[in-house]
Scaffold this motif. Structure first.
Motif, mmCIF file in Angstrom:
data_model
loop_
_atom_site.group_PDB
_atom_site.id
_atom_site.type_symbol
_atom_site.label_atom_id
_atom_site.label_comp_id
_atom_site.label_asym_id
_atom_site.label_seq_id
_atom_site.Cartn_x
_atom_site.Cartn_y
_atom_site.Cartn_z
ATOM 1 N N GLY A 222 2.815 10.183 11.974
ATOM 2 C CA GLY A 222 4.266 10.105 12.033
ATOM 3 C C GLY A 222 4.878 10.196 10.663
ATOM 4 N N ALA A 223 6.091 10.696 10.649
ATOM 5 C CA ALA A 223 6.807 10.883 9.391
ATOM 6 C C ALA A 223 7.232 9.549 8.813
ATOM 7 C CB ALA A 223 8.035 11.759 9.614
ATOM 8 N N LEU B 114 0.852 -1.180 0.000
ATOM 9 C CA LEU B 114 0.000 0.000 0.000
ATOM 10 C C LEU B 114 0.895 1.238 0.000
ATOM 11 C CD1 LEU B 114 -2.902 1.084 0.180
ATOM 12 C CD2 LEU B 114 -2.691 0.966 2.672
ATOM 13 N N LEU B 115 0.731 2.081 -1.019
ATOM 14 C CA LEU B 115 1.544 3.288 -1.145
ATOM 15 C C LEU B 115 0.691 4.535 -0.956
ATOM 16 C CD1 LEU B 115 3.845 2.736 -4.275
ATOM 17 C CD2 LEU B 115 4.442 2.502 -1.850
ATOM 18 N N ASP B 116 1.091 5.358 -0.006
ATOM 19 C CA ASP B 116 0.522 6.689 0.169
ATOM 20 C C ASP B 116 1.374 7.609 -0.684
ATOM 21 O OD1 ASP B 116 0.214 9.391 1.190
ATOM 22 O OD2 ASP B 116 -0.743 8.513 2.951
ATOM 23 N N VAL B 117 0.782 8.223 -1.691
ATOM 24 C CA VAL B 117 1.552 8.995 -2.665
ATOM 25 C C VAL B 117 1.414 10.504 -2.480
ATOM 26 C CG1 VAL B 117 1.476 7.096 -4.323
ATOM 27 C CG2 VAL B 117 -0.261 8.887 -4.456
ATOM 28 N N ARG B 118 0.935 10.917 -1.313
ATOM 29 C CA ARG B 118 0.809 12.341 -0.989
ATOM 30 C C ARG B 118 2.157 12.897 -0.519
ATOM 31 N NH1 ARG B 118 -3.045 12.525 3.616
ATOM 32 N NH2 ARG B 118 -1.813 10.702 4.197
ATOM 33 N N GLY B 119 2.186 14.161 -0.214
ATOM 34 C CA GLY B 119 3.398 14.799 0.281
ATOM 35 C C GLY B 119 3.731 14.363 1.701
ATOM 36 N N PRO B 120 4.953 14.632 2.142
ATOM 37 C CA PRO B 120 5.401 14.177 3.461
ATOM 38 C C PRO B 120 4.618 14.784 4.626
ATOM 39 C CG PRO B 120 7.095 15.529 2.404
ATOM 40 C CD PRO B 120 6.019 15.299 1.393
ATOM 41 N N ASP B 121 4.193 16.029 4.525
ATOM 42 C CA ASP B 121 3.429 16.631 5.620
ATOM 43 C C ASP B 121 2.070 15.959 5.771
ATOM 44 O OD1 ASP B 121 5.534 18.364 6.118
ATOM 45 O OD2 ASP B 121 4.623 20.037 5.015
ATOM 46 N N ALA B 122 1.404 15.706 4.658
ATOM 47 C CA ALA B 122 0.104 15.029 4.699
ATOM 48 C C ALA B 122 0.257 13.622 5.255
ATOM 49 C CB ALA B 122 -0.517 14.995 3.305
ATOM 50 N N PHE B 123 1.307 12.911 4.838
ATOM 51 C CA PHE B 123 1.557 11.565 5.349
ATOM 52 C C PHE B 123 1.754 11.603 6.857
ATOM 53 C CE2 PHE B 123 4.241 7.966 6.513
ATOM 54 C CZ PHE B 123 3.604 6.913 5.869
ATOM 55 N N ALA B 124 2.557 12.552 7.346
ATOM 56 C CA ALA B 124 2.840 12.653 8.779
ATOM 57 C C ALA B 124 1.588 12.973 9.584
ATOM 58 C CB ALA B 124 3.919 13.701 9.027
ATOM 59 N N GLU B 125 0.691 13.788 9.017
ATOM 60 C CA GLU B 125 -0.545 14.151 9.709
ATOM 61 C C GLU B 125 -1.473 12.965 9.896
ATOM 62 O OE1 GLU B 125 -2.548 17.447 7.917
ATOM 63 O OE2 GLU B 125 -0.738 18.693 7.989
ATOM 64 N N GLY B 126 -1.434 12.006 8.980
ATOM 65 C CA GLY B 126 -2.275 10.822 9.102
ATOM 66 C C GLY B 126 -2.294 10.019 7.828
#
Length: 137
Positions: free
Chosen positions: A131-132, A46-58
């Motif tokens: 988390g980042a 499963l790949l989250d392909v959003r930016g790092p800030d969005a990934f860290a937020e949830g």
């Protein structure tokens, strides 16, 4: 009465069946991903392909972070060639998952899109992880 819905007639049932059956080869939904992620081996990455800030937020628990613009063969080298990737972004208003799917398919990798993205995940009532991401090699 003719309106925007009825102005174009529906496809014949056989064509509709073929179309909708085939759509499962290209996409999956949040519920099915959630169910699969409960196992030790869901059968995909499963790949989250959003930016790092969005990934860290949830992000979806168990998802790896790899922005769609950074998808290149070297980032996938640790995954066997036939690995299936399921990609998601912010939600139905975002085309990042489709962009990621194009890149993965262009690399000869099997891919499906989770169209609801984070929005759909939250709408289903599923928890997010925060988390980042770990730095990719």
């Amino acid at each position: 009465m003719t309106n925007a819905v009825t102005a174009v007639p529906p496809a014949p049932s056989a064509e509709a069946l073929a179309h909708f059956e085939k759509s499962f080869a290209f996409e999956t939904d949040c519920w099915d991903v959630h169910q699969a992620m409960q196992s030790d081996d869901p059968g995909f990455v499963l790949l989250d392909v959003r930016g790092p800030d969005a990934f860290a937020e949830g992000h979806v628990p168990g998802a790896r972070h790899l922005m769609h613009g950074k998808i290149v063969g070297s980032k996938l080298r640790d995954d066997p060639e036939g690995t299936l990737y399921v990609v998601y972004c912010a939600g139905p208003h975002c085309n990042g998952a489709a962009r990621a799917a194009v890149r993965l398919a262009g690399l000869g990798r099997p891919v499906k899109v989770m169209p609801g993205g984070i929005t759909g995940w939250i709408d289903e009532g599923f928890a997010l992880e925060t988390g980042a991401a770990e730095a990719a090699a």
